[in-house]
Design a protein around this motif. Sequence first.
Motif, PDB file in Angstrom:
ATOM      1  N   ALA A   1       2.180   1.597  11.512  1.00  0.00           N
ATOM      2  CA  ALA A   1       2.385   1.183  10.126  1.00  0.00           C
ATOM      3  C   ALA A   1       1.064   0.813   9.463  1.00  0.00           C
ATOM      4  N   ASP A   2       0.217   0.083  10.179  1.00  0.00           N
ATOM      5  CA  ASP A   2      -1.079  -0.313   9.617  1.00  0.00           C
ATOM      6  C   ASP A   2      -1.920   0.912   9.258  1.00  0.00           C
ATOM      7  N   PHE A   3      -1.876   1.920  10.122  1.00  0.00           N
ATOM      8  CA  PHE A   3      -2.626   3.150   9.860  1.00  0.00           C
ATOM      9  C   PHE A   3      -2.115   3.813   8.577  1.00  0.00           C
ATOM     10  N   ILE A   4      -0.796   3.852   8.409  1.00  0.00           N
ATOM     11  CA  ILE A   4      -0.202   4.462   7.214  1.00  0.00           C
ATOM     12  C   ILE A   4      -0.590   3.662   5.969  1.00  0.00           C
ATOM     13  N   PHE A   5      -0.461   2.332   6.050  1.00  0.00           N
ATOM     14  CA  PHE A   5      -0.795   1.494   4.899  1.00  0.00           C
ATOM     15  C   PHE A   5      -2.289   1.600   4.547  1.00  0.00           C
ATOM     16  N   ASP A   6      -3.137   1.650   5.564  1.00  0.00           N
ATOM     17  CA  ASP A   6      -4.569   1.816   5.316  1.00  0.00           C
ATOM     18  C   ASP A   6      -4.850   3.122   4.581  1.00  0.00           C
ATOM     19  N   HIS A   7      -4.159   4.174   5.001  1.00  0.00           N
ATOM     20  CA  HIS A   7      -4.332   5.474   4.355  1.00  0.00           C
ATOM     21  C   HIS A   7      -3.921   5.394   2.884  1.00  0.00           C
ATOM     22  N   CYS A   8      -2.795   4.743   2.607  1.00  0.00           N
ATOM     23  CA  CYS A   8      -2.327   4.600   1.225  1.00  0.00           C
ATOM     24  C   CYS A   8      -3.322   3.770   0.400  1.00  0.00           C
ATOM     25  N   ARG A   9      -3.811   2.705   1.002  1.00  0.00           N
ATOM     26  CA  ARG A   9      -4.764   1.842   0.300  1.00  0.00           C
ATOM     27  C   ARG A   9      -6.027   2.617  -0.074  1.00  0.00           C
ATOM     28  N   LYS A  10      -6.536   3.395   0.846  1.00  0.00           N
ATOM     29  CA  LYS A  10      -7.740   4.183   0.580  1.00  0.00           C
ATOM     30  C   LYS A  10      -7.481   5.204  -0.525  1.00  0.00           C
ATOM     31  N   TRP A  11      -6.356   5.894  -0.438  1.00  0.00           N
ATOM     32  CA  TRP A  11      -5.992   6.914  -1.435  1.00  0.00           C
ATOM     33  C   TRP A  11      -5.908   6.295  -2.823  1.00  0.00           C
ATOM     34  N   LEU A  12      -5.276   5.133  -2.914  1.00  0.00           N
ATOM     35  CA  LEU A  12      -5.099   4.472  -4.204  1.00  0.00           C
ATOM     36  C   LEU A  12      -6.401   3.871  -4.724  1.00  0.00           C
ATOM     37  N   THR A  13      -7.209   3.318  -3.829  1.00  0.00           N
ATOM     38  CA  THR A  13      -8.496   2.758  -4.246  1.00  0.00           C
ATOM     39  C   THR A  13      -9.377   3.833  -4.865  1.00  0.00           C
ATOM     40  N   GLU A  14      -9.362   5.013  -4.288  1.00  0.00           N
ATOM     41  CA  GLU A  14     -10.157   6.125  -4.813  1.00  0.00           C
ATOM     42  C   GLU A  14      -9.699   6.549  -6.203  1.00  0.00           C
ATOM     43  N   ARG A  15      -8.509   6.137  -6.587  1.00  0.00           N
ATOM     44  CA  ARG A  15      -7.967   6.490  -7.903  1.00  0.00           C
ATOM     45  C   ARG A  15      -7.893   5.282  -8.828  1.00  0.00           C
ATOM     46  N   GLY A  16      -8.682   4.258  -8.498  1.00  0.00           N
ATOM     47  CA  GLY A  16      -8.842   3.121  -9.404  1.00  0.00           C
ATOM     48  C   GLY A  16      -7.791   2.042  -9.309  1.00  0.00           C
ATOM     49  N   MET A  17      -6.923   2.091  -8.310  1.00  0.00           N
ATOM     50  CA  MET A  17      -5.886   1.080  -8.186  1.00  0.00           C
ATOM     51  C   MET A  17      -6.429  -0.177  -7.486  1.00  0.00           C
ATOM     52  N   GLU A  18      -5.816  -1.316  -7.795  1.00  0.00           N
ATOM     53  CA  GLU A  18      -6.225  -2.592  -7.231  1.00  0.00           C
ATOM     54  C   GLU A  18      -5.105  -3.264  -6.443  1.00  0.00           C
ATOM     55  N   ALA A  19      -3.972  -2.604  -6.368  1.00  0.00           N
ATOM     56  CA  ALA A  19      -2.835  -3.135  -5.611  1.00  0.00           C
ATOM     57  C   ALA A  19      -1.876  -1.989  -5.328  1.00  0.00           C
TER      58      ALA A  19
END
Length: 384
Positions: A100-118
């Motif tokens: 789960a942590d690996f999946i969440f980390d992947h989502c966080r990275k993907w969203l951060t690259e697109r300007g998201m903060e949460a």
Amino acid sequence: MLKVVPVTGAKEKREFLDFPAHLYKDDPQYIRPLDKDVEEVFDPLTNKLFASGKCERFLFRNSNDETVGRVAVFVNPKYENEQPTGGLGFFDSINSQETADFIFDHCRKWLTERGMEAMDGSINFGERDKFWGVLTDGFTEPLYGMNYNAPYYSTLFENYGFKIYYNQLCYSRPVHGEVSRVFRILHSKHSRNPAITARPLKKNTLEKFAADFTEVYNRAWASHGDGKVLEYKKTLEMFKSMKPVINEHISWFVYENEKPIAVWMNIPDMNQWFKYLNGKFGLFEKIKFLWFKRFRKNTKMVGIVFGVVPEWQRTGIDGYMIWEGTQHLRTHTDFETTELQWIGDFNPKMIKIAEALDTVVTRKLATYRFLFDSEKQFKTHPIL
């Protein structure tokens, strides 16, 4: 180390659809969503959010090339929040915090690259009426369009650092349960007024009922919280799409001198029939569906809208409508339970209405939020 596999080709799309069924193969409460309903979320031709938003799907495989998780991650510009907030949805994972942590980390990275903060999860790249929330209590057969997951999911989210942004409360009551004496008194009171009538929705006059529904809905809810104004054209389209499953005994309208003043809309829980189709809805499954619809009793109905125009609120007209409709449907249907679509814990007005219907909370889901900046103060959903 897990392998990240973007969902692009037919093979990956099939695995994305099939993985939850494999995960829950021994869970008797699990009902597989229709494949077409899931795929429509990710089809730019049917989901207009692709015009301004971005969404990708991923599978996660272990060293044995076995799928152990899946997720969709997306940016929806219409999803307004205090900080730019993306979403993850259709999250499924084996019971492994590392996975789960690996999946969440992947989502966080993907969203951060697109300007998201949460990021919020598990939510839908679309409206809140489908595939929204993590089930945390009431692990029984889900309603049509409702997320279902194993009890360990909340632990996976919370151990990563997600916090509950808001709880989604689902209320239920037995159709043949005791109805408040107050409702019966109010029914008796309004029954003596010749200007007041109640009638069920009829398929052969959908245009009229669509217009009446639009009027009541907009007057009752347009200014309520984040309510949206409905257009008659959209309402009529919705009614026509629902026509094959409309039960003419369970949706009620109240009129004063033929002017609509209240509405109580219910539909059968489609999952009571779809659970036999294993997610498919081709020609053969449609024939099966029609057979089950005709010969297999559906014992659960779902309340989707309850509204009273402002000048008739707090007059007891709701009690009149509830008892009028309840007496009728008890005689003319096989329904045993009614369940309301979820209500956010940030919406005390709707909660009060649900509680006034003599309901109890029978299941909860949670919308989780994770702030990328750990120093930023976490806030729950503002109260409406």
